[in-house]
Enzyme design. Structure first.
Site, short mmCIF file in Angstrom:
data_model
loop_
_atom_site.label_atom_id
_atom_site.label_comp_id
_atom_site.label_asym_id
_atom_site.label_seq_id
_atom_site.Cartn_x
_atom_site.Cartn_y
_atom_site.Cartn_z
N SER A 8 12.83 -1.23 -0.97
CA SER A 8 14.10 -1.04 -0.24
C SER A 8 14.19 -2.05 0.90
O SER A 8 14.08 -1.69 2.06
CB SER A 8 14.26 0.40 0.24
OG SER A 8 13.08 0.99 0.69
N GLY A 47 0.80 -1.23 0.00
CA GLY A 47 0.00 0.00 0.00
C GLY A 47 0.83 1.27 0.00
O GLY A 47 0.29 2.37 0.20
N LYS A 48 2.12 1.15 -0.25
CA LYS A 48 3.02 2.31 -0.23
C LYS A 48 2.55 3.43 -1.15
O LYS A 48 2.40 4.57 -0.73
CB LYS A 48 4.45 1.89 -0.62
CG LYS A 48 5.10 0.89 0.30
CD LYS A 48 6.51 0.54 -0.13
CE LYS A 48 6.61 -0.13 -1.48
NZ LYS A 48 5.95 -1.46 -1.56
#
Length: 196
Positions: free
Chosen positions: A106, A37-38
């Site tokens: 990341s 959901g970033k």
């Protein structure tokens, strides 16, 4: 390197640009599994900030991979280089007074620390979008987990490669317990004092 002559001392400085924009630059570094959901949260945060007159720039993994980093693969070395380049670009935005919303898996703490070191600790806000692998696979809006499970995508974070959760994120969002508006509110309430 002896033939390189930076001109940073001859151009408008960060303070000048932040004064023009009436805001302070920083990066919101959204980290989490694919499908956590970033980008969804970052898009809503961007809209909220725009409503407050804040100039932003969203940097998303898929967009960066089709542009500036289209020559990189997904092996460990290329993943590190991907994040290094993103951090360097982010630093330029931040030094122009722009609030940058970065949406990148990341996956390791070392990668995120490298990004933080490049951008600068005072300008770096780590946002952990904490969503279980089970939930990310259930969502699988891009069909990536299915392909990874079928062996079509190697080195896939969460399946073949580990994701190291942040130990002490600035903002910790648990998407299975918070709706989008609650997630956005958590980010906004943390970052507004840094911007103004």
């Amino acid at each position: 390197m002896k033939h390189i002559h930076p001109v940073f001392d001859q151009i408008l400085g960060r303070e000048d640009k932040e004064r023009m924009l009436k805001q302070r630059g920083c990066v919101l570094w959204f980290t989490g599994l694919s499908g956590s959901g970033k980008t969804t949260i970052a898009r809503h945060v961007e809209q909220e900030l725009a409503g407050k007159g804040v100039l932003t720039q969203v940097l998303d993994g898929d967009n960066i991979r089709t542009g500036i980093n289209n020559n990189l693969g997904f092996g460990e070395e290329d993943r590190v280089e991907n994040i290094r380049r993103i951090a360097e670009v982010t630093k330029l935005f931040v030094h122009c007074g722009i609030v940058t919303l970065n949406c990148f898996i990341s996956p390791t703490r070392e990668m995120r620390q490298m990004a933080k070191d490049i951008v600068g600790a005072d300008d770096f806000v780590e946002v952990f979008v904490d969503t279980s692998l089970y939930e990310c696979e259930a969502r699988d809006v891009k069909g990536l987990y299915k392909k990874a499970r079928a062996g079509e995508i190697p080195n896939f974070t969460g399946i073949h490669e580990p994701f190291e959760s942040p130990l002490d994120p600035d903002v910790h969002i648990v998407t299975e317990q918070q709706c989008v508006s609650e997630c956005v509110s958590s980010v906004i309430s943390f970052v507004i004092p840094r911007i103004f």
